[in-house]
Design an enzyme around this catalytic site. Sequence first.
Site, short mmCIF file in Angstrom:
data_model
loop_
_atom_site.label_atom_id
_atom_site.label_comp_id
_atom_site.label_asym_id
_atom_site.label_seq_id
_atom_site.Cartn_x
_atom_site.Cartn_y
_atom_site.Cartn_z
N SER A 133 5.12 3.88 0.60
CA SER A 133 4.15 3.73 -0.16
C SER A 133 2.86 4.60 -0.21
O SER A 133 2.24 4.75 -1.24
CB SER A 133 3.73 1.95 -0.13
OG SER A 133 3.27 1.81 1.37
N VAL A 137 8.25 12.29 2.92
CA VAL A 137 8.63 13.38 3.71
C VAL A 137 9.61 14.46 3.23
O VAL A 137 10.32 14.10 2.41
CB VAL A 137 9.09 13.08 5.28
CG1 VAL A 137 8.15 12.19 5.89
CG2 VAL A 137 10.21 12.07 5.03
N LYS A 156 5.16 15.89 6.14
CA LYS A 156 4.98 14.58 5.80
C LYS A 156 3.41 14.66 4.92
O LYS A 156 2.40 15.11 5.45
CB LYS A 156 4.89 13.67 6.96
CG LYS A 156 4.24 11.99 6.36
CD LYS A 156 4.43 11.04 7.60
CE LYS A 156 4.11 9.70 7.10
NZ LYS A 156 4.21 8.75 8.21
N ASP A 291 4.57 -0.10 15.37
CA ASP A 291 5.40 -0.29 14.08
C ASP A 291 6.70 0.05 14.32
O ASP A 291 7.28 0.75 13.82
CB ASP A 291 4.81 0.58 13.06
CG ASP A 291 5.18 0.33 11.56
OD1 ASP A 291 5.63 -0.71 11.41
OD2 ASP A 291 5.14 1.26 10.89
#
Length: 549
Positions: A133, A137, A156, A291
């Site tokens: 979102s 990459v 990225k 994460d």
Amino acid sequence: MNIKNLRRLYNIIHTFLRYGIDEVIPDIPLTRGIRCGRKSLFWVKNQYPNEPFGVRLRLALQELGPVWIKLGQMLSTRRDLFEPELADQLALLQDSVEAFDGKLARRLIEEALGDKLEKWFDDFDETALASASIAQVHIAKFNQNQPLAGKEVVLKVLRPEIERVIKDDLALMYRLASWIPRLNKEGRRLRPVEVVREYEKTLLDELDLRKEMVNAIRLRNNFENSEMLYVPEMYQEFCHKNVIVMERIYGIPVANIDELKANGTDMKLLAERGVQVFFTQVFRDSFFHADMHPGNIFVNPNHPENPQYIGIDCGIVGTLNQNDKRYLAESFVAFFNRDYRRVALMHVESGWTPADTDIDAFEEAFREVCEPIFAKPLSEISFGHVLLNLFTVARKFNMEVQPQLVLLQKTLLYIEGLGRQVYPQLDLWQTAKPFLQDWLNEQVGFKAMWRDLKQRAPQFREHFAEFPEAMFQALQQQKQINFRLNEINQSLKAQRNNTGFSRLMILGIAIAGTFWKFEMLPLWVSVPLLVIEFRILIWCMSFSNNSYS
């Protein structure tokens, strides 16, 4: 609010209504106007009446797009706020969207770098390797003009216009969040505005890829030459706010159990190392990757007998201070010792629950929630769910939200889930216990006291020259206090019938002098004088008693 935002707000409300999310609005007089407006402006019914509420909310957020999907993912970690069934549904949200045009990605990267890609790279692939979102990459490799010629890299790049889209939707989220407490009593407990504010900080941090670069470099340095974790190198000269360039890695996705086993991976050691990596980040480094879901973790296929994790995407990290770490270590140890009073005291001593909290009630609340957990063997107990239970109880006693601990609890659940997926017999307590004990041994006791003294030595040395003057001032003040005490004692001889009052006056003057010294003088001056004062106080009281006898 402009026309565009109004149209978006209408679309959001319309979507929620199609999935019947308005059922959370209670049928009470306060909401009568809202319910009438809903029927007048929105001619739409719940089109999924047979689906559970959690499923409908997940589908609505998925339809509303990336910003709302990520909100749902964040909410799925707040199991202290939501029922397990709802949190489980939100956890199913997938942050995977269609890639934007590769030629546009090339142009955005070239604008950030200031020249054509061919100046530095060969074989840039305009087909995205992955898309989410916030960013997507692409792969390439350094050309012959670069020191790392032939090295494969990943570029990225942020999605175009994503910052504007996010800020517009965040403004609408704040507006909707401000309505929720007015519509539903339970909504006040959820503190929706606070939740959106927490989400906003996380999301806006992800819009500056330089922060991800800094986080990755720090994590890489922390685990330099480590057998447990490898973090890809960042090429800083090519990193900007909307573009970063990093080393490309090859690994087996940690969720691909069959491939890991086929490669001969030591699954028990791999599972234990996942827990060790996490607790090393927390207690050694005070800095952790927050994460660590399966999409961000790979396993190095080389040396499967000595497996090494590979971590990517460091956009979200957590940091802890000494107070946080002490809370975690002591709370876990107290929990496993079933010392719920200590758990309760830790929350109050940390300043996270009010000082006037009823400790007895707090202790009993922890006991009621935590004691059933011990029906399982210690090896099966989840640290993440222990933290969740502690947070759930503490919130009922007005614990302030601690975002860093919420991030940590979410990450711990990820790590535990992965660990037991890799090796179902993983004993979390035995794996984590050495980290907790070592840290506590390091922080309390003689060693910790000696370390603190050494750290404070320069400060003591700096103030040592002030000692004579400070002592002189203190003695002068003491003389004044003693003189005043003598005056009062002389006066009290004439008031033999008022013994209670006289003793209180003596005590009050002495205490006033004591407080003055602690506030105005260095500790190493005021403490010895405090001893002197108490001797004077005892003498005065004795003198007073003799006067009345």
